[in-house]
Design an enzyme around this catalytic site. Structure first.
Site, PDB file in Angstrom:
ATOM      1  N   GLY A   1       0.795  -1.233   0.000  1.00  0.00           N
ATOM      2  CA  GLY A   1       0.000   0.000   0.000  1.00  0.00           C
ATOM      3  C   GLY A   1       0.822   1.274   0.000  1.00  0.00           C
TER       4      GLY A   1
ATOM      5  CB  SER B   1       3.334  -1.235  -4.335  1.00  0.00           C
ATOM      6  OG  SER B   1       3.048  -0.585  -3.112  1.00  0.00           O
TER       7      SER B   1
HETATM    8  P1  PGA Z   1      -1.138  -3.472  -2.194  1.00  0.00           P
HETATM    9  O1  PGA Z   1      -1.549  -4.622  -1.156  1.00  0.00           O
HETATM   10  O2  PGA Z   1      -1.136  -4.108  -3.574  1.00  0.00           O
HETATM   11  O3  PGA Z   1      -2.176  -2.417  -2.064  1.00  0.00           O
HETATM   12  O4  PGA Z   1       0.220  -3.016  -1.829  1.00  0.00           O
HETATM   13  C1  PGA Z   1      -1.063  -5.918  -1.291  1.00  0.00           C
HETATM   14  C2  PGA Z   1      -1.571  -6.770  -0.155  1.00  0.00           C
HETATM   15  O5  PGA Z   1      -1.767  -6.253   0.935  1.00  0.00           O
HETATM   16  O6  PGA Z   1      -1.806  -7.967  -0.338  1.00  0.00           O
END
Ligand code: PGA
Length: 281
Positions: A203, A243
């Site tokens: 995230g 991400s």
């Molecule tokens: P993100 O989350 O792709 O938003 O970084 C990945 C996850 O928490 O599995």
């Protein structure tokens, strides 16, 4: 993008054709897994259905049998989506409780998820470890219950920023694998998928480089080889999460030679999620 199989398993896949028809395991072992973790989103059923239908529409021409798409909605939307979904989507829970049923207010069991049509369950996600104080021991009980319910655990591990800075990544990964998979027998480990998710990449928009993801993937395989054997280590699916977007997705599969992706934020945008999948089509 040329139609190549990055792991060089395509001939094996063809040779195993007869077995693929009989058992799901071979087919399952060879597909690139793309998992959409919706987390605690969206806030209405209407939006959840819209998101699911947009993803479905975006992927209607996808014929590639090398990709398996798994959607992990909040529990409360699973029923609505499972009634709606085409067969080429799989469903998963974002967590599950280790007891099958009983006086455990607020919990959802692995058996319940299976009975709602789920095939996978995410376990040990760093957000559960952090905000809900899940320990390796709790996660281990959950892994066992998911296997007992004949589902596939997507077992998440990963170091945080401080641990990485202090060069503790491998130590953390080793401890999480050893404790999380404690007591899982050889024949059960084949059900387990490991998701390497560096906490600092989740995230944040700061994805881990494919080189670093590959290094951690290789290290995880080494631990599995020591705990089980080389063949199991070679075959176990290791995913990357943190991400992921349509620009960096290919690097983890074709570059880092991992077997799938756990996608958070980008899975809430149907066109972006569709673009991620089209990388492998
Ligand atoms: P993100 O989350 O792709 O938003 O970084 C990945 C996850 O928490 O599995």
């Amino acid at each position: 993008m040329p139609h190549i199989n990055p792991r060089g398993v395509y001939p094996v896949y063809l040779l195993c054709g007869a077995r693929i028809i009989r058992g799901e395991e071979n087919e399952f072992m060879k597909k690139t897994l793309i998992i959409a973790n919706w987390k605690c989103n969206p806030t209405t059923l209407i939006e959840a259905k819209q998101l699911f239908n947009s993803v479905k529409r975006g992927l209607r021409n996808i014929k590639d049998k090398n990709v398996e798409i798994v959607i992990c909605p909040p529990f409360i939307y699973i029923a609505a989506i499972s009634l709606n979904g085409p067969l080429n989507f799989k469903l998963a829970g974002q967590d599950s409780f280790w007891e099958e049923n009983g006086a455990f207010t607020g919990e959802i069991s692995s058996t319940m998820l299976r009975n709602m049509g789920c095939q996978y369950v995410i376990l040990g996600h760093s957000e559960r470890r952090k905000y809900f104080k899940e320990t390796d021991e709790m996660i281990n009980r959950k892994v066992k219950s998911v296997i007992l319910a004949r589902l596939n655990p997507i077992f998440c591990i990963g170091e945080n920023w401080d641990e990485r800075k202090e060069n503790l990544t491998q130590k953390v990964l080793r401890a999480q694998v050893e404790k999380g998979l404690k007591g899982i027998a050889k024949k059960e480990i084949k059900k387990v998928i490991i998701a390497y998710e560096p906490v600092w990449a989740i995230g944040t928009g700061k994805a881990c480089s494919p080189e670093e993801a590959e290094k951690s993937g290789n290290f995880i395989r080494k631990i599995i080889s020591r705990l089980y054997n080389q063949k199991i280590a070679k075959n176990i699916k290791i995913l990357y999460g943190g991400s992921v977007n349509s620009q960096n997705a290919a690097g983890y599969i074709f570059g880092a030679k991992l077997q799938g992706l756990l996608v958070g934020g980008a899975s809430l945008d149907a066109s972006e999620f569709t673009r991620i999948i089209k990388n492998f089509n």
